[in-house]
Scaffold this active site. Structure first.
Site, short mmCIF file in Angstrom:
data_model
loop_
_atom_site.label_atom_id
_atom_site.label_comp_id
_atom_site.label_asym_id
_atom_site.label_seq_id
_atom_site.Cartn_x
_atom_site.Cartn_y
_atom_site.Cartn_z
N ASN A 130 3.60 -38.59 52.29
CA ASN A 130 2.37 -38.09 52.92
C ASN A 130 1.16 -38.89 52.46
OD1 ASN A 130 3.35 -35.95 50.87
ND2 ASN A 130 1.26 -35.24 51.09
N ASP A 131 0.16 -38.30 51.89
CA ASP A 131 -1.16 -38.93 51.73
C ASP A 131 -1.11 -40.31 51.06
OD1 ASP A 131 -1.34 -36.20 52.06
OD2 ASP A 131 -2.52 -35.85 50.27
N GLN A 147 1.95 -40.21 48.35
CA GLN A 147 2.69 -39.00 48.03
C GLN A 147 4.11 -39.18 48.56
OE1 GLN A 147 0.76 -35.65 46.81
NE2 GLN A 147 0.37 -37.60 45.82
N TRP A 190 0.05 -34.97 42.60
CA TRP A 190 -0.56 -34.90 43.93
C TRP A 190 -1.65 -35.96 44.09
CZ3 TRP A 190 -1.03 -28.92 45.13
CH2 TRP A 190 0.26 -28.41 45.29
N ARG A 254 -8.54 -29.54 44.42
CA ARG A 254 -7.71 -30.75 44.32
C ARG A 254 -8.33 -32.01 44.93
NH1 ARG A 254 -5.04 -26.96 47.54
NH2 ARG A 254 -4.89 -27.47 49.75
#
Ligand code: DQQ
Length: 645
Positions: A130-131, A147, A190, A254
Site C-alpha cells: 500500500n502507501d 507498506q 506503518w 499517525r
C-alpha cells in the site's frame, strides 16, 4: 533551489548516534562491508543495460484457488478468508468499495492474471503493497519504501518494503528495510516520511502500531550513510518519540510528515488525526533533535466534516517557476500545498494556501476549496500519496498508491495486489492559479518505442474511429481535440439544459459530448474504457467535465467499476488535451497538462493481449471535433531483485 526562497541551515542540531541495543533483522542480510557496494554498483550498471531481457515471473502460482466459472463464492470462505475486515479494525487500508459478497467470480485463467500485471509501473514481485513511504534520493539512487505484507496479497503484517532506482522507472528490489520487531511497532511498521538534514543525515519518522494497538511515532535512521543502498536501518533505542496526546484517540494518530525548519531553526513535523470524530486535523510537533518533541498548542489546520486525516503531506510550491522547492523553502513567490488522505472516503484531497511561519498555521487561498471539500489529487483509484523534493533534478515528485478494484479472492489467486503510479512532477498552475499540475516524470519517455501519429482526424458527431496501432496494452498517448467552431459551440449551447456537473456513462449522449478515446476495447466494443471530455452548461456558462467510465471495462462481475470525473478548467484559446498511460490493468489519464488526473484499474476479459484496441469516439449529437493524436508503444521497465549475493 531558488536562492530567493531558500533558507540557511546554520543552527546546531544533534547528530544521531549508533544505537547498539537495537535488534535489526534479518541479521545476515545487513552485515555488508562497504567495499562490496562498489561491486554491487558495477554489476547494477551491467544489469540495467540488460533491461528488457529479464523475463518476469508469471504470477500463476495460485491458479487452483480460483473459483470455477459461474459459481458464487461460498459464504464460509467469504467469512474466513475473503471478507476479513482487512485493516478496518485498525482503521486503515481496507478495500473500501462495496462488498463483492455473493457475486459470481469470473473464470480467470493464469494468462488473464499474467496480463493484469503491469509492465512499467512499480509493484513488488508478489504480495500486498500500500502507501509509498519515505521516498528520497541518496548518492545516485532513488529510494522507494512502501507498506508491504511479505506473507500475503491482502493487508497485514505491515513492513517497509524497499527498492532503488537510478531513474524511478527501472527498479531493484532490496531486502525489507524495517519489520515489526519491537513492542512499539509489533503490530505494524506503518507509514512515515524521510527528512534529509543539512549535513546529509537521513532521518525517518514512522507510525508504529504497538502491542496494545496504540499508534505512536518512531524514529529510525540508516546506520551507514555512505551506503548508497541504505540497506541497514536502525530504530532509535528510546522509541517511541511521540505518543498520542491527551484528547486524541490512541488509534487515530499517525503518518508523520517530512520535517521542515522555521525561522528560529526549530524543526516541525505534522501528524494526522481527528477531533470529536468529525474534524480532520494536522497536529504540529516541534523538535530540535528529532528525539524530543513538543506539541504546539494549535494545529496547522483543521477542517470539520472531513474525519480522520491520514498521510498528510505539506510542501512549498513556487508560484513563478516550475522548479521544485525543498520542504523548508519560504518566500514571497511561494505557496504551500496541504494534502490529507481522507480515511472515511479513501480519497486524497489537497488545497493551495499560505503558510504563516511565525504562527505555524496555514490558510487555504479559497475556504470553499479547503482540504477535503475542494480538489482531489487524483479523481480515480488513488490514495495515501506522498511527495519528496528531488535534489538531484530540483523538482518535487509525487508518489501515490493505486489499489486493486477486483476482489480480495482474485488478489489471493493472482498472488499480488497494488501498484504505485508513475512518479509525477508537481508544479503550480500559474495559468489558473487554483490548482497544481501533475505530469509523469520525463524519465518515462525513455520507455517509448515506435510511435504512430494521426493528424487532423475528423471525428464527426456520433462517430467512432479505430486507430490501427497494433498492440494496445502498453501505451503513452497524447491527444488534442479541437471543436469545429466556437460559433457552432455557442449555438449548440443555447439549446442545452443546465447540468449537474457530474460525470455519467459515455453512452449518455448530449449535444456537446462526450468525445474522447476508448482504451482497452475489443473489436466489437463488448468491453471498453472510455476517457473523455463532456461540455456542459452550468449557470449559463460552458464547463468541461473530464471523465473515465469503467462500467463496460470488464465482463467480470466481481470487479468494482466506477464512473470517475470532475470539472477541468479549459482556458480561452486552449484545446482539449489528454495524456494517457495504459499499462495493462492500470490507466493513468491527465487532462489539460495535468490540471486533473484520473487513475483507473480495469480488468478486461476480452480486450486483452492482441485483442486490445484503441478508438477515438465522439458521442455528441451536435458537435464535430478534430483530433491530433500521437501514440507510443511502451517498453517494459526492468524491475527485479538486486543481486546482493
Ligand atoms: N496505511 C498505513 C497507515 C496509513 C494507512 C498502514 C493509509 O499508516 O494511515 O498500512 O493507507
Amino acid at each position: 533551489m531558488d536562492d530567493a526562497t531558500s533558507k540557511s541551515f546554520d543552527h546546531p542540531y544533534t547528530v544521531l548516534g549508533e544505537d547498539p541495543s537495537l535488534v535489526i533483522p534479518p541479521a545476515e542480510s545487513r552485515q555488508r562491508p562497504t567495499k562490496v557496494y562498489f561491486g554491487i554498483l558495477t554489476s547494477t550498471v551491467f544489469l540495467l543495460s540488460l533491461a528488457g531481457l529479464i523475463v518476469r515471473e508469471n504470477p500463476n502460482r495460485a491458479e487452483n484457488s480460483i473459483p470455477a466459472a459461474g459459481t458464487a463464492i461460498p459464504e464460509s470462505s467469504q467469512d474466513n478468508v475473503r471478507f476479513l475486515p482487512v485493516g478496518e479494525a485498525e482503521g486503515v487500508s481496507a478495500k473500501s468499495y462495496p462488498s463483492t459478497r455473493g457475486r459470481l467470480s469470473f473464470n480467470w485463467t493464469a494468462a488473464d492474471f499474467a496480463w493484469q500485471r503491469t509492465s512499467y509501473h512499480f509493484q513488488p514481485e508478489k504480495n500486498w503493497m500500500n502507501d509509498p513511504d519515505g521516498p528520497l534520493f541518496h548518492l545516485g539512487w532513488y529510494h522507494l519504501f512502501y507498506q508491504y505484507n511479505p506473507d500475503s496479497a491482502i493487508w497485514g503484517n505491515i513492513t517497509w518494503g524497499h527498492a532503488v532506482s537510478r531513474d524511478m522507472i527501472h527498479w531493484l528490489y532490496l531486502p525489507l528495510a524495517m519489520v515489526p520487531d519491537h513492542w512499539y511497532d509489533i503490530d505494524g511498521v506503518w507509514t512515515g516520511s524521510a527528512t534529509i538534514l543539512p549535513n546529509g543525515t537521513i532521518i525517518v519518522l514512522y507510525t508504529g502500531d504497538t502491542n496494545e494497538a496504540v499508534q505512536v511515532q518512531n524514529l529510525a535512521y540508516p546506520s551507514n550513510l555512505s551506503d548508497p543502498l541504505l540497506l541497514d536501518w536502525v530504530k532509535y533505542s528510546d522509541n517511541p518519540v511521540i505518543t498520542p496526546p491527551t484528547g486524541i484517540e490512541t488509534d487515530e494518530f499517525r503518518d508523520p510528515t517530512t520535517a521542515w525548519t522555521g525561522p528560529n531553526g526549530t524543526w516541525y513535523v505534522l501528524v494526522g488525526s481527528r477531533l470529536n470524530t468529525t474534524i480532520g486535523v494536522a497536529l504540529v510537533y516541534e523538535t530540535l533533535d528529532f528525539k524530543n518533541y513538543t506539541l504546539l498548542d494549535h494545529p496547522l489546520h483543521t477542517v470539520d466534516g472531513t474525519g480522520m486525516w491520514e498521510c498528510i503531506d505539506f510542501y512549498p510550491i513556487s508560484t513563478n517557476s516550475s522548479v521544485g522547492l525543498d520542504n523548508s523553502a519560504t518566500g514571497p513567490e511561494v505557496k504551500h500545498v496541504l494534502k490529507a488522505s481522507l480515511d472515511n472516503l479513501k480519497l486524497d484531497y489537497y488545497a493551495i494556501g499560505t503558510y504563516d511561519e511565525g504562527n505555524v498555521t496555514w490558510t487555504p487561498d479559497d475556504p470553499e476549496m479547503d482540504v477535503g471539500i475542494g480538489l482531489q489529487v487524483d479523481y480515480g483509484r488513488y490514495y495515501a500519496s506522498k511527495t519528496f523534493y528531488d535534489q538531484n533534478k530540483g523538482r518535487r515528485i509525487l508518489w501515490g498508491w493505486v489499489n486493486e478494484t477486483d476482489a480480495d479472492y482474485d488478489d489471493l489467486a493472482k498472488g499480488w495486489a497494488s501498484v504505485q503510479t508513475i512518479p509525477r512532477v508537481v508544479t503550480y498552475d500559474s495559468l489558473t492559479g487554483t490548482n497544481i499540475l501533475q505530469w509523469p516524470v520525463e524519465e518515462i519517455e525513455s520507455l517509448r518505442l515506435n510511435s504512430t501519429e494521426f493528424e487532423d482526424v475528423f471525428v464527426e458527431a456520433g462517430s467512432l474511429v479505430p486507430l490501427d496501432i497494433g498492440n494496445a496494452t502498453q501505451l503513452d498517448i497524447s491527444v488534442e481535440f479541437e471543436i469545429e467552431s466556437t460559433q457552432a459551440l455557442e449555438e449548440s449551447m443555447l439549446g442545452e439544459t443546465e447540468s449537474q456537473l457530474e460525470c455519467s456513462v459515455a453512452d449518455n449522449r448530449t449535444t456537446l459530448g462526450p468525445f474522447g478515446l476508448a482504451v482497452l476495447a475489443d473489436e466489437s466494443l463488448s468491453e471498453l474504457t472510455p476517457i473523455f471530455f463532456r461540455l456542459v452548461k452550468s449557470n449559463g456558462t460552458l464547463k468541461t467535465l473530464f471523465c473515465v467510465d469503467e462500467t463496460r471495462s470488464s465482463k467480470a462481475t466481481e470487479v468494482f467499476k466506477e464512473i470517475y470525473g470532475t470539472v477541468v478548467p479549459v482556458l480561452d484559446g486552449e484545446k482539449f488535451t489528454m495524456r494517457i498511460l495504459v499499462d495493462h490493468s492500470i490507466v493513468e489519464s491527465f487532462a489539460q497538462a495535468g490540471r486533473r488526473v484520473i487513475t483507473s484499474r480495469v480488468y478486461p476479459t476480452e480486450a486483452i493481449f492482441d485483442k486490445a484496441k484503441l478508438f477515438l469516439f465522439n458521442n455528441a449529437t451536435d458537435l464535430n471535433v478534430t483530433a491530433a493524436i500521437k501514440i507510443w508503444q511502451m517498453n517494459s521497465a526492468d524491475i527485479h531483485p538486486f543481486p546482493l549475493y
